[in-house]
Design an enzyme around this catalytic site. Sequence first.
Site, PDB file in Angstrom:
ATOM      1  N   THR A  61       0.870  -1.181   0.000  1.00  0.00           N
ATOM      2  CA  THR A  61       0.000   0.000   0.000  1.00  0.00           C
ATOM      3  C   THR A  61       0.906   1.229   0.000  1.00  0.00           C
ATOM      4  OG1 THR A  61      -0.070   0.256   2.417  1.00  0.00           O
ATOM      5  CG2 THR A  61      -1.707  -1.217   1.438  1.00  0.00           C
ATOM      6  N   ALA A 102       3.306  -1.030   4.729  1.00  0.00           N
ATOM      7  CA  ALA A 102       2.599   0.145   5.238  1.00  0.00           C
ATOM      8  C   ALA A 102       3.635   1.269   5.299  1.00  0.00           C
ATOM      9  CB  ALA A 102       2.023  -0.141   6.626  1.00  0.00           C
ATOM     10  N   ILE A 144       7.587  -2.282   6.973  1.00  0.00           N
ATOM     11  CA  ILE A 144       7.600  -0.815   7.014  1.00  0.00           C
ATOM     12  C   ILE A 144       8.177  -0.268   5.711  1.00  0.00           C
ATOM     13  CG2 ILE A 144       8.405   1.235   8.264  1.00  0.00           C
ATOM     14  CD1 ILE A 144       6.545  -0.599   9.930  1.00  0.00           C
ATOM     15  N   LYS A 145       7.406   0.609   5.090  1.00  0.00           N
ATOM     16  CA  LYS A 145       7.839   1.185   3.814  1.00  0.00           C
ATOM     17  C   LYS A 145       8.403   2.576   4.062  1.00  0.00           C
ATOM     18  CE  LYS A 145       5.765   0.920  -0.798  1.00  0.00           C
ATOM     19  NZ  LYS A 145       4.466   1.035  -1.504  1.00  0.00           N
ATOM     20  N   VAL A 146       9.597   2.816   3.565  1.00  0.00           N
ATOM     21  CA  VAL A 146      10.233   4.131   3.757  1.00  0.00           C
ATOM     22  C   VAL A 146      10.686   4.660   2.395  1.00  0.00           C
ATOM     23  CG1 VAL A 146      11.049   3.575   6.104  1.00  0.00           C
ATOM     24  CG2 VAL A 146      12.563   3.169   4.150  1.00  0.00           C
TER      25      VAL A 146
END
Length: 217
Positions: free
Chosen positions: A27, A56, A82-84
């Site tokens: 997402t 996310a 975790i998306k960075v």
Amino acid sequence: MKFFADTAEIDDIKELAATGLLDGVTTNPSLIAKSGRDFMEVTKEICGLTDGPVSAEVVALDHATMMKEAEVLRKIADNVCIKVPLTIDGLQTCKALSEDGTMVNVTLCFSANQALLAAKAGATFISPFVGRHDDNGSNGMDLIRDIRTIYDNYLFDTEILVASVRHSTHVLESALIGADVMTAPPAVIKGLFKHILTDKGIEGFMADWEKTGQSIV
Ligand code: G3P
């Protein structure tokens, strides 16, 4: 090659999960906005629909706040990734989280050098955006080829997650190059099942079977 659905639409994810071919979900803030749902609530629901990673994305731009956001997000479920963003602060966050055993997806990658940095920062996934690269007059798949070469040269574990996939040729080329994962909108994934000759073949077989007057069950 693993298949992730690039969406926050629950019904689409359920439909793809039922095929048994869904390996995860990605997402981003735009997809969350499109869903009209609460970020935490919809992410939790998605995490319950797949055993695979669910990306996310943090929305802070500085390392300290990214870490605080990641702390909240990773409590949602064990399969949250975790998306960075691919920035200095994003990679600093990536390094800290990955050293702590958290899955990290580094997004908005548009060059092979950026992908090299993400691998050095311990990223679980690197997300090069092929469609947006094409939109900008470059060949997105050349980027995937270069990253594959670099990661193989140094035996990096970071998985190449082809993102901004727009059509079936992106999927095909990703598989030919040896990308680890591709994430695509549900419509693109569903389109992969289709071939006009499959439809015509079924039609012909059904018509001939009818003539036999037999049944299997
Ligand atoms: O995974 C990234 C993706 O959501 C971006 O796709 O089509 O907006 O470039 P697109």
